[in-house]
Design an enzyme around this catalytic site. Structure first.
Site, PDB file in Angstrom:
ATOM      1  N   SER A  44       0.839  -1.213   0.000  1.00 40.37           N
ATOM      2  CA  SER A  44       0.000   0.000   0.000  1.00 40.37           C
ATOM      3  C   SER A  44       0.867   1.254   0.000  1.00 40.37           C
ATOM      4  O   SER A  44       0.598   2.212  -0.735  1.00 40.37           O
ATOM      5  CB  SER A  44      -0.882   0.034   1.256  1.00 40.37           C
ATOM      6  OG  SER A  44      -1.884  -0.932   1.194  1.00 40.37           O
TER       7      SER A  44
ATOM      8  N   GLY B 268      -5.853  -3.383  -7.849  1.00 37.51           N
ATOM      9  CA  GLY B 268      -7.021  -2.559  -7.538  1.00 37.51           C
ATOM     10  C   GLY B 268      -6.620  -1.220  -6.944  1.00 37.51           C
ATOM     11  O   GLY B 268      -7.216  -0.177  -7.250  1.00 37.51           O
TER      12      GLY B 268
ATOM     13  N   ASP C 238      -7.274  -7.957   4.761  1.00 44.75           N
ATOM     14  CA  ASP C 238      -6.525  -8.872   3.892  1.00 44.75           C
ATOM     15  C   ASP C 238      -6.039 -10.118   4.648  1.00 44.75           C
ATOM     16  O   ASP C 238      -5.530 -11.051   4.028  1.00 44.75           O
ATOM     17  CB  ASP C 238      -5.345  -8.139   3.236  1.00 44.75           C
ATOM     18  CG  ASP C 238      -5.835  -7.046   2.276  1.00 44.75           C
ATOM     19  OD1 ASP C 238      -6.958  -7.173   1.746  1.00 44.75           O
ATOM     20  OD2 ASP C 238      -5.102  -6.061   2.067  1.00 44.75           O
TER      21      ASP C 238
ATOM     22  N   ARG D  72      -3.356 -13.875  -1.974  1.00 45.49           N
ATOM     23  CA  ARG D  72      -3.598 -14.148  -0.537  1.00 45.49           C
ATOM     24  C   ARG D  72      -4.145 -15.566  -0.328  1.00 45.49           C
ATOM     25  O   ARG D  72      -3.940 -16.160   0.723  1.00 45.49           O
ATOM     26  CB  ARG D  72      -4.571 -13.130   0.054  1.00 45.49           C
ATOM     27  CG  ARG D  72      -4.163 -11.678  -0.162  1.00 45.49           C
ATOM     28  CD  ARG D  72      -3.483 -11.045   1.048  1.00 45.49           C
ATOM     29  NE  ARG D  72      -3.073  -9.693   0.710  1.00 45.49           N
ATOM     30  CZ  ARG D  72      -1.821  -9.238   0.720  1.00 45.49           C
ATOM     31  NH1 ARG D  72      -0.825 -10.020   1.090  1.00 45.49           N
ATOM     32  NH2 ARG D  72      -1.533  -8.005   0.392  1.00 45.49           N
TER      33      ARG D  72
END
Ligand code: S3P
Length: 427
Positions: free
Chosen positions: A20, A92, A312, A386
């Site tokens: 991120s 995304g 997540d 993931r």
């Protein structure tokens, strides 16, 4: 790939830089005045897509090392329309944050992505950007997304209908080139890396519980970003330590932003031994070393308010629950259905095939724990990094091992995942 059972998981490691924060550092560095040096960059397929996208939009990005980049900022409104569609691949975060940025640039831009990204919801960003005065088109709510930049965006106050850091960030980034202040109100706190980095770049950011406001700045100056280790990449290692008897793992230099570390609270509630050392701050972000030791686990309940702090990591919580005493219930996690895969079904099918007692509900799972090793079996990653990592941890904690179909998808966020995991495993 077959992951064999582990006798124990033991050792000290560091993980690559936070995904991120790496995306955001490249994006904000590109909008900066002057150079931004990014150290500890988490190189992966997702963050490489961000670098490629910025190059396609006229930004100079120099690869100094695998984990170090220098971005030549073009200024707040200096991006150039690309020759063709900008490919966001599987990312995304890239598609949503970049759409926010492009809303205030000059020209027409088209963003597309891979098969998984092209079925994820994009109206959630298009709607608030239109309220700001941008022209944003989606194809029935999905990519390709076409943005016609506007020189006259106006700041808005926007209440997020879903708790999403990506939507919050898209609106705030559009707000950089708007007239007047932009405020985002959140139903539940989500990760605040965008706010923290904007503040570090000199933007006036006002925060109160449940809301954040930015004033459009004259310029951005980031100059240097030190990216901490990615908590979400460390999470599978920490979960493996909690699950496999005799394990003891320490991850050093880990990002510990409190809006990311919900898994540590859950591990503690479930009875694992968790310790945090060397707490420090780096560019507004909390950093430290985290140790997790195995203990017999007990079931827990995850409430909706808690979900953004471990969104997540929820697949790992389902696995932890499958080997804990009692019934573990995850509520309020319907967002998992629109991640890189439908993670609610991917987890249910994957863990059941290994002998776990998992039932999916619309917004989560009910897991009946059996305090013994999973049997093991075969798990399909469904193109979702993931889920592949979940399969690897399940394999270590199983009695017969887990065969992962599509294991290579971990490179989306963590290319060296299996090697690092293997360096900790005693067989
Ligand atoms: C991210 C926000 C989360 C998370 C994703 C990364 C970000 O998505 O699941 O992996 O970097 O802002 P949402 O904001 O859509 O929940």
């Amino acid at each position: 790939m077959r992951i064999a059972p582990a006798v124990a998981v033991v050792g000290h490691v560091a993980v690559p830089g936070d995904k991120s924060i790496s995306h955001r550092a490249v994006l904000l560095g590109a909008l900066g005045d002057g150079e931004t040096r990014i150290r500890g960059f988490g190189r992966s397929a997702d963050t490489e897509a961000t670098v490629r996208a910025m190059r396609a939009l006229g930004v100079d990005v120099v690869d100094v090392a695998d984990d170090e980049l220098v971005i030549g900022g073009v200024g707040l409104r200096g991006l150039r329309a690309a020759a063709g569609p900008v490919d966001c691949a599987n990312a995304g975060t890239l598609m949503r944050l970049l759409t926010g940025i492009l809303a205030g640039q000059r020209g027409r831009f088209e963003l597309t992505g891979d098969d998984s990204l092209r079925v994820r919801p994009m109206e959630r960003i298009a709607a608030p950007l239109r309220l700001m005065g941008a022209t944003v088109r989606t194809e029935e709510g999905h990519a390709p997304v076409v943005v016609e930049g506007s020189a006259t965006l106006n700041g808005i106050e926007y209440a997020l209908p879903v708790a999403s850091a990506q939507v919050k960030s898209a609106v705030l980034l559009a707000g950089l080139n708007a007239t007047g202040a932009t405020t985002v109100v959140e139903p539940v706190p989500t990760r605040d890396h965008t706010e923290l980095m904007l503040e570090a770049a000199g933007v006036r950011v006002r925060r109160r519980p449940g809301a954040v406001t930015i004033e459009p700045p004259a310029e951005l100056r980031l100059s240097e970003v030190e990216v901490p280790g990615d908590f979400s990449s460390a999470a599978p290692l920490l979960a493996a330590a909690a699950l496999v008897p005799g394990s003891d793992v320490t991850v050093h230099g880990l990002g510990l932003n409190p809006r990311r570390t919900g898994l540590l609270d859950v591990l503690e509630r479930m009875g694992a031994r968790v310790a945090v050392f060397n707490r420090r701050r780096s560019a507004g972000e909390a950093v430290g070393d985290v140790q997790v030791e195995h203990a017999q686990l007990v079931a827990t309940e995850i409430r909706a308010e808690e979900v953004p702090r471990l969104v997540d990591e929820l697949p790992l919580v389902a696995l932890l629950g499958s080997q804990a005493h009692g019934e573990t219930v995850v509520h309020g996690a319907a967002e998992l259905r629109v991640k890189e895969s439908d993670r609610i079904e991917a987890v249910t099918d994957g863990l059941r095939a290994s002998g776990a007692r998992v039932h999916s509900r619309e917004d989560g799972w009910t897991v009946t724990g059996v305090p013994m090793r999973l049997r093991g079996g075969r798990l399909e990653a469904r193109g979702d990094h993931r889920i592949a990592m979940l399969g690897a941890v399940a394999g270590l904690a199983s009695s017969k091992g887990v065969e992962i179909e599509g294991a290579e998808t971990v490179s989306v966020s963590f290319p060296g995942f299996y090697e690092l995991l293997d360096s900790l495993v005693r067989r």
